[in-house]
Design a protein around this motif. Structure first.
Motif, PDB file in Angstrom:
ATOM      1  N   LEU A 170       8.822 -22.102 -31.050  1.00 19.97           N
ATOM      2  CA  LEU A 170       8.425 -20.779 -31.521  1.00 19.97           C
ATOM      3  C   LEU A 170       9.465 -20.145 -32.440  1.00 19.97           C
ATOM      4  O   LEU A 170       9.114 -19.440 -33.387  1.00 19.97           O
ATOM      5  N   LEU A 171      10.738 -20.390 -32.183  1.00 23.27           N
ATOM      6  CA  LEU A 171      11.783 -19.826 -33.036  1.00 23.27           C
ATOM      7  C   LEU A 171      11.722 -20.367 -34.459  1.00 23.27           C
ATOM      8  O   LEU A 171      12.131 -19.687 -35.404  1.00 23.27           O
ATOM      9  N   LYS A 172      11.201 -21.568 -34.628  1.00 22.54           N
ATOM     10  CA  LYS A 172      11.050 -22.119 -35.981  1.00 22.54           C
ATOM     11  C   LYS A 172      10.058 -21.289 -36.798  1.00 22.54           C
ATOM     12  O   LYS A 172      10.242 -21.082 -37.989  1.00 22.54           O
ATOM     13  N   LEU A 173       9.002 -20.815 -36.148  1.00 20.86           N
ATOM     14  CA  LEU A 173       7.978 -20.027 -36.840  1.00 20.86           C
ATOM     15  C   LEU A 173       8.251 -18.527 -36.817  1.00 20.86           C
ATOM     16  O   LEU A 173       7.830 -17.799 -37.716  1.00 20.86           O
ATOM     17  N   TYR A 174       8.908 -18.061 -35.779  1.00 20.28           N
ATOM     18  CA  TYR A 174       9.136 -16.633 -35.584  1.00 20.28           C
ATOM     19  C   TYR A 174      10.607 -16.370 -35.268  1.00 20.28           C
ATOM     20  O   TYR A 174      10.949 -15.923 -34.172  1.00 20.28           O
ATOM     21  N   PRO A 175      11.511 -16.613 -36.215  1.00 15.57           N
ATOM     22  CA  PRO A 175      12.948 -16.521 -35.920  1.00 15.57           C
ATOM     23  C   PRO A 175      13.445 -15.111 -35.608  1.00 15.57           C
ATOM     24  O   PRO A 175      14.478 -14.956 -34.968  1.00 15.57           O
ATOM     25  N   ASP A 176      12.724 -14.085 -36.036  1.00 16.41           N
ATOM     26  CA  ASP A 176      13.185 -12.711 -35.839  1.00 16.41           C
ATOM     27  C   ASP A 176      12.493 -11.998 -34.682  1.00 16.41           C
ATOM     28  O   ASP A 176      12.600 -10.782 -34.567  1.00 16.41           O
ATOM     29  N   MET A 177      11.795 -12.739 -33.843  1.00 12.45           N
ATOM     30  CA  MET A 177      11.061 -12.097 -32.762  1.00 12.45           C
ATOM     31  C   MET A 177      11.680 -12.422 -31.404  1.00 12.45           C
ATOM     32  O   MET A 177      12.231 -13.493 -31.201  1.00 12.45           O
ATOM     33  N   GLY A 178      11.578 -11.480 -30.494  1.00 13.60           N
ATOM     34  CA  GLY A 178      11.972 -11.734 -29.117  1.00 13.60           C
ATOM     35  C   GLY A 178      10.881 -12.538 -28.440  1.00 13.60           C
ATOM     36  O   GLY A 178       9.689 -12.344 -28.720  1.00 13.60           O
ATOM     37  N   ILE A 179      11.275 -13.440 -27.560  1.00 16.05           N
ATOM     38  CA  ILE A 179      10.302 -14.343 -26.938  1.00 16.05           C
ATOM     39  C   ILE A 179      10.434 -14.310 -25.418  1.00 16.05           C
ATOM     40  O   ILE A 179      11.521 -14.485 -24.880  1.00 16.05           O
ATOM     41  N   LEU A 180       9.310 -14.105 -24.751  1.00 17.13           N
ATOM     42  CA  LEU A 180       9.197 -14.303 -23.304  1.00 17.13           C
ATOM     43  C   LEU A 180       8.276 -15.494 -23.131  1.00 17.13           C
ATOM     44  O   LEU A 180       7.210 -15.544 -23.742  1.00 17.13           O
ATOM     45  N   THR A 181       8.656 -16.443 -22.298  1.00 11.94           N
ATOM     46  CA  THR A 181       7.801 -17.617 -22.151  1.00 11.94           C
ATOM     47  C   THR A 181       7.804 -18.124 -20.717  1.00 11.94           C
ATOM     48  O   THR A 181       8.670 -17.783 -19.918  1.00 11.94           O
ATOM     49  N   ILE A 182       6.808 -18.946 -20.434  1.00 13.78           N
ATOM     50  CA  ILE A 182       6.723 -19.592 -19.124  1.00 13.78           C
ATOM     51  C   ILE A 182       6.842 -21.095 -19.334  1.00 13.78           C
ATOM     52  O   ILE A 182       6.647 -21.599 -20.432  1.00 13.78           O
ATOM     53  N   GLY A 183       7.159 -21.792 -18.262  1.00  8.51           N
ATOM     54  CA  GLY A 183       7.223 -23.241 -18.290  1.00  8.51           C
ATOM     55  C   GLY A 183       6.064 -23.828 -17.511  1.00  8.51           C
ATOM     56  O   GLY A 183       5.092 -23.136 -17.162  1.00  8.51           O
ATOM     57  N   PRO A 184       6.159 -25.101 -17.187  1.00  6.40           N
ATOM     58  CA  PRO A 184       5.084 -25.770 -16.444  1.00  6.40           C
ATOM     59  C   PRO A 184       4.767 -25.122 -15.092  1.00  6.40           C
ATOM     60  O   PRO A 184       3.613 -25.141 -14.669  1.00  6.40           O
ATOM     61  N   ALA A 185       5.759 -24.525 -14.439  1.00 11.44           N
ATOM     62  CA  ALA A 185       5.470 -23.879 -13.146  1.00 11.44           C
ATOM     63  C   ALA A 185       4.499 -22.716 -13.324  1.00 11.44           C
ATOM     64  O   ALA A 185       3.570 -22.544 -12.542  1.00 11.44           O
TER      65      ALA A 185
ATOM     66  N   GLU B  88       2.347 -22.389 -15.758  1.00  6.89           N
ATOM     67  CA  GLU B  88       1.057 -22.971 -16.136  1.00  6.89           C
ATOM     68  C   GLU B  88       0.297 -23.459 -14.908  1.00  6.89           C
ATOM     69  O   GLU B  88      -0.930 -23.377 -14.844  1.00  6.89           O
ATOM     70  N   ARG B  89       1.031 -23.970 -13.932  1.00  9.89           N
ATOM     71  CA  ARG B  89       0.404 -24.501 -12.705  1.00  9.89           C
ATOM     72  C   ARG B  89       0.212 -23.420 -11.646  1.00  9.89           C
ATOM     73  O   ARG B  89      -0.161 -23.725 -10.510  1.00  9.89           O
ATOM     74  N   LEU B  90       0.519 -22.180 -11.995  1.00 10.06           N
ATOM     75  CA  LEU B  90       0.340 -21.019 -11.122  1.00 10.06           C
ATOM     76  C   LEU B  90       1.173 -21.083  -9.854  1.00 10.06           C
ATOM     77  O   LEU B  90       0.760 -20.611  -8.790  1.00 10.06           O
ATOM     78  N   VAL B  91       2.369 -21.656  -9.953  1.00  7.95           N
ATOM     79  CA  VAL B  91       3.289 -21.677  -8.818  1.00  7.95           C
ATOM     80  C   VAL B  91       3.637 -20.221  -8.489  1.00  7.95           C
ATOM     81  O   VAL B  91       4.053 -19.469  -9.381  1.00  7.95           O
ATOM     82  N   PRO B  92       3.463 -19.787  -7.238  1.00  4.95           N
ATOM     83  CA  PRO B  92       3.609 -18.368  -6.893  1.00  4.95           C
ATOM     84  C   PRO B  92       4.949 -17.725  -7.254  1.00  4.95           C
ATOM     85  O   PRO B  92       5.002 -16.530  -7.456  1.00  4.95           O
ATOM     86  N   MET B  93       6.027 -18.510  -7.339  1.00  2.48           N
ATOM     87  CA  MET B  93       7.316 -17.896  -7.673  1.00  2.48           C
ATOM     88  C   MET B  93       7.754 -18.214  -9.100  1.00  2.48           C
ATOM     89  O   MET B  93       8.914 -18.066  -9.449  1.00  2.48           O
ATOM     90  N   ALA B  94       6.807 -18.590  -9.959  1.00  2.51           N
ATOM     91  CA  ALA B  94       7.136 -18.945 -11.343  1.00  2.51           C
ATOM     92  C   ALA B  94       7.707 -17.747 -12.096  1.00  2.51           C
ATOM     93  O   ALA B  94       7.221 -16.627 -11.979  1.00  2.51           O
ATOM     94  N   ALA B  95       8.730 -18.019 -12.893  1.00  2.00           N
ATOM     95  CA  ALA B  95       9.424 -16.978 -13.646  1.00  2.00           C
ATOM     96  C   ALA B  95       8.895 -16.857 -15.064  1.00  2.00           C
ATOM     97  O   ALA B  95       8.243 -17.751 -15.598  1.00  2.00           O
ATOM     98  N   VAL B  96       9.217 -15.728 -15.667  1.00  2.00           N
ATOM     99  CA  VAL B  96       9.084 -15.521 -17.098  1.00  2.00           C
ATOM    100  C   VAL B  96      10.514 -15.528 -17.625  1.00  2.00           C
ATOM    101  O   VAL B  96      11.370 -14.839 -17.087  1.00  2.00           O
ATOM    102  N   ARG B  97      10.766 -16.325 -18.653  1.00  2.00           N
ATOM    103  CA  ARG B  97      12.122 -16.429 -19.192  1.00  2.00           C
ATOM    104  C   ARG B  97      12.222 -15.675 -20.506  1.00  2.00           C
ATOM    105  O   ARG B  97      11.414 -15.859 -21.399  1.00  2.00           O
ATOM    106  N   GLY B  98      13.259 -14.847 -20.610  1.00  2.00           N
ATOM    107  CA  GLY B  98      13.503 -14.110 -21.843  1.00  2.00           C
ATOM    108  C   GLY B  98      14.331 -14.913 -22.817  1.00  2.00           C
ATOM    109  O   GLY B  98      14.139 -14.866 -24.011  1.00  2.00           O
ATOM    110  N   ASN B  99      15.276 -15.646 -22.300  1.00  3.18           N
ATOM    111  CA  ASN B  99      16.061 -16.591 -23.093  1.00  3.18           C
ATOM    112  C   ASN B  99      16.651 -17.579 -22.103  1.00  3.18           C
ATOM    113  O   ASN B  99      16.248 -17.613 -20.947  1.00  3.18           O
ATOM    114  N   GLU B 100      17.597 -18.349 -22.526  1.00  9.28           N
ATOM    115  CA  GLU B 100      18.097 -19.403 -21.633  1.00  9.28           C
ATOM    116  C   GLU B 100      18.873 -18.873 -20.427  1.00  9.28           C
ATOM    117  O   GLU B 100      19.158 -19.614 -19.506  1.00  9.28           O
TER     118      GLU B 100
END
Length: 178
Positions: A39-54, A56-68
């Protein structure tokens, strides 16, 4: 507020011009790091919140990551985004929210800062030790979530009590610039 569910894995772009939902099934299955990189390649000036495979699989304690190094995980917000088929939320722009009473807002900020500076607990205990200072009282009152929230007391939590960390491990101190 996200209402409904995207028909396929998507990202949400929030800009000054408005909000857009863009299908991105190619990102589904990627780790947080790989998603951010793409996403940073296409949107280098934007803040990003993202999820991982957990998320996507609806794991009850899955996090949202703001950065690393920043995650929001309490109550599983990653699973919430996954349930809506949203892989990431990106935000950007330079618009500032309108403030009706700018001087009143500044006054409240000054008042809060002064109250913090005058409070002996915040300046002498919480400030020097930080959040780990709360581990001992919370554990003592059997309110320290452990074992994936299946237990409320952690027998060896004394090893991570704030005063022990400060005494045995802290070499220097700094604060969040925010």
């Amino acid at each position: 507020v996200l209402q409904g569910r995207a028909p396929e894995p998507s990202i949400v772009l929030v800009r000054e011009e408005g909000v857009e939902v863009i299908p991105r099934p190619d990102l589904w299955g990627l780790t947080v790091s790989a998603t951010r990189e793409a996403l940073l390649k296409l949107y280098p000036d934007m803040g990003i919140l993202t999820i991982g495979p957990a998320g996507e699989r609806l794991v009850p304690m899955a996090a949202v990551r703001g950065n690393e190094s920043h995650a929001a995980a309490r109550c599983g917000p990653g699973a919430m985004l996954g349930s809506k088929n949203i892989k990431a939320v990106l935000a950007g722009g330079r618009a500032r929210p309108p403030v009706v009473d700018r001087e009143g807002l500044r006054a409240v900020g000054r008042e809060a800062l002064e109250a913090i500076r005058k409070d002996p607990f915040l300046t002498q205990v919480q400030g020097p030790i930080g959040t780990p200072n709360l581990v001992e009282p919370v554990n003592t009152f059997h309110a320290f979530p452990t074992g994936n929230f299946r237990q409320r007391h952690f027998e060896t939590a004394y090893r991570i009590y704030g005063d022990r960390i400060a005494k045995d491990y802290v070499c220097s101190r700094t604060t969040c610039p925010g």
